[in-house]
Design a protein around this motif. Structure first.
Motif, PDB file in Angstrom:
ATOM      1  N   LEU A 276      33.894 -31.353  12.287  1.00  0.00           N
ATOM      2  CA  LEU A 276      34.241 -30.939  10.931  1.00  0.00           C
ATOM      3  C   LEU A 276      33.942 -32.039   9.920  1.00  0.00           C
ATOM      4  CD1 LEU A 276      37.617 -29.075  11.545  1.00  0.00           C
ATOM      5  CD2 LEU A 276      35.370 -28.060  11.111  1.00  0.00           C
ATOM      6  N   LYS A 277      34.161 -33.280  10.307  1.00  0.00           N
ATOM      7  CA  LYS A 277      33.835 -34.393   9.416  1.00  0.00           C
ATOM      8  C   LYS A 277      32.330 -34.468   9.167  1.00  0.00           C
ATOM      9  CE  LYS A 277      37.815 -37.385  10.451  1.00  0.00           C
ATOM     10  NZ  LYS A 277      38.262 -38.641  11.099  1.00  0.00           N
ATOM     11  N   THR A 278      31.548 -34.247  10.211  1.00  0.00           N
ATOM     12  CA  THR A 278      30.089 -34.225  10.056  1.00  0.00           C
ATOM     13  C   THR A 278      29.664 -33.088   9.139  1.00  0.00           C
ATOM     14  OG1 THR A 278      29.800 -35.153  12.276  1.00  0.00           O
ATOM     15  CG2 THR A 278      27.903 -34.041  11.292  1.00  0.00           C
ATOM     16  N   LEU A 279      30.302 -31.940   9.303  1.00  0.00           N
ATOM     17  CA  LEU A 279      30.023 -30.793   8.438  1.00  0.00           C
ATOM     18  C   LEU A 279      30.348 -31.127   6.983  1.00  0.00           C
ATOM     19  CD1 LEU A 279      29.501 -27.753   7.831  1.00  0.00           C
ATOM     20  CD2 LEU A 279      31.877 -27.332   8.522  1.00  0.00           C
ATOM     21  N   ALA A 280      31.501 -31.732   6.756  1.00  0.00           N
ATOM     22  CA  ALA A 280      31.932 -32.058   5.390  1.00  0.00           C
ATOM     23  C   ALA A 280      30.967 -33.017   4.710  1.00  0.00           C
ATOM     24  CB  ALA A 280      33.341 -32.643   5.415  1.00  0.00           C
ATOM     25  N   GLU A 281      30.368 -33.918   5.498  1.00  0.00           N
ATOM     26  CA  GLU A 281      29.422 -34.883   4.936  1.00  0.00           C
ATOM     27  C   GLU A 281      28.148 -34.211   4.415  1.00  0.00           C
ATOM     28  OE1 GLU A 281      28.858 -37.577   8.148  1.00  0.00           O
ATOM     29  OE2 GLU A 281      30.825 -38.553   7.905  1.00  0.00           O
TER      30      GLU A 281
ATOM     31  N   GLY B 173      32.027 -32.973  -1.893  1.00  0.00           N
ATOM     32  CA  GLY B 173      33.259 -32.900  -1.110  1.00  0.00           C
ATOM     33  C   GLY B 173      33.877 -31.525  -1.069  1.00  0.00           C
ATOM     34  N   ARG B 174      33.048 -30.490  -1.130  1.00  0.00           N
ATOM     35  CA  ARG B 174      33.570 -29.122  -1.230  1.00  0.00           C
ATOM     36  C   ARG B 174      34.034 -28.544   0.100  1.00  0.00           C
ATOM     37  NH1 ARG B 174      33.665 -26.615  -5.788  1.00  0.00           N
ATOM     38  NH2 ARG B 174      32.517 -27.399  -7.595  1.00  0.00           N
ATOM     39  N   ILE B 175      33.728 -29.210   1.206  1.00  0.00           N
ATOM     40  CA  ILE B 175      34.259 -28.769   2.499  1.00  0.00           C
ATOM     41  C   ILE B 175      35.353 -29.738   2.932  1.00  0.00           C
ATOM     42  CG2 ILE B 175      33.766 -28.471   4.948  1.00  0.00           C
ATOM     43  CD1 ILE B 175      31.111 -27.299   4.251  1.00  0.00           C
ATOM     44  N   ILE B 176      36.530 -29.195   3.165  1.00  0.00           N
ATOM     45  CA  ILE B 176      37.686 -29.987   3.560  1.00  0.00           C
ATOM     46  C   ILE B 176      38.016 -29.688   5.018  1.00  0.00           C
ATOM     47  CG2 ILE B 176      40.135 -30.428   3.129  1.00  0.00           C
ATOM     48  CD1 ILE B 176      39.633 -29.472   0.236  1.00  0.00           C
ATOM     49  N   PRO B 177      37.883 -30.669   5.914  1.00  0.00           N
ATOM     50  CA  PRO B 177      38.207 -30.428   7.325  1.00  0.00           C
ATOM     51  C   PRO B 177      39.684 -30.068   7.494  1.00  0.00           C
ATOM     52  CG  PRO B 177      36.895 -32.428   7.087  1.00  0.00           C
ATOM     53  CD  PRO B 177      37.324 -32.027   5.700  1.00  0.00           C
TER      54      PRO B 177
END
Length: 265
Positions: free
Chosen positions: A49-54, A59-63
């Protein structure tokens, strides 16, 4: 005006998607983020999820890591989202697939699919519906499958779970008309993911996760209940599915060169 015409917008609140660490879920999360949504992304792997957020803009994806089979974790995530503001769009996408025939039927494997594909959805739906009913608005989409239309070869349990989600979505949509909540079901065909990689047969009309995500997000932005694709495959399955039981079983065996063999396993 019917609630089925409601289109959720980023200005109305956040989006939440489960099963977001890979495949369709990951692609949809990125697509929504690029269209201006703040997306809470849930899966078991915090690192994924952190990789996805990057990869997401601004910063629109919050794990929001969690296991859909744990109802307390799902409630805690919904509480976390609620603290930020309204919840406008929910895509309950987490699912697992294991091929299974009668000769290698396993209750343990079946339970795993039921726990994730059905119970996982209900674990998330419980806190979600409490929030959306209080708001009087929102959109919930359940990721089912064309495999839920009727039983498919190699998918006795998987087809059962996806048929259950379609029926669940239909029943909830009846209530949604009175609650201001739109319900949708998403029925993809074959998408190139880790799940379909285990299939030992040719999969027609295969598409990439990014293409599937485009179909899904476009569908969410239009009125209606079912988002099903690819269109030709859906029409073929629905036509075959309209056959009487005996003819349907014969047609599926013939179409898939089905001989019941386990030689490819």
């Amino acid at each position: 005006m019917s609630v089925m015409t409601h289109i959720a917008r980023p200005s109305q609140g956040s989006a939440w998607i489960t099963g977001a660490s890979g495949g369709i879920g990951r692609a949809v999360a990125l697509k929504l983020a690029r269209k201006g949504w703040t997306v809470f992304a849930t899966a078991r792997s915090e690192d994924d999820l952190k990789t996805l957020a990057e990869e997401a803009p601004d910063g629109r994806i919050i794990p929001a890591p969690g296991d859909v089979t744990n109802p307390d974790e799902m409630t805690a995530i919904v509480d976390q989202i609620k603290e930020r503001g309204p919840l406008a769009l929910v895509i309950l996408n987490a699912g697992v697939y294991t091929p299974m025939r009668a000769v290698d039927f396993s209750a343990e494997t079946a339970r795993k699919m039921f726990r994730v594909n059905l119970e996982g959805v209900t674990n998330a739906l419980d806190p979600v519906l409490k929030v959306l009913i209080a708001q009087g608005a929102g959109h919930v989409a359940l990721t089912a499958s064309v495999a839920g239309y009727r039983g498919l070869p190699d998918a006795a349990v998987y087809s059962a779970t996806k048929a259950g989600l379609i029926a669940m979505g239909e029943a909830l949509a009846m209530d949604g008309e009175d609650l201001g909540i739109r319900f949708s079901v998403i029925c993809p065909g074959f998408v190139e993911t880790d799940a379909t990689a285990v299939n030992g047969f040719e999969m027609p009309f295969m598409m990439k996760p990014e293409e599937a995500a485009t179909r899904i997000v476009d569908g969410l932005e239009k009125p209606g209940f079912e988002i099903a694709f690819p269109t030709r495959f859906v029409l073929i399955l629905k036509a075959i599915g309209a056959l009487p039981n005996r003819a349907y079983i014969w047609a599926q065996r013939k179409a898939t060169n089905w001989d019941g063999s386990t030689a490819d396993r």
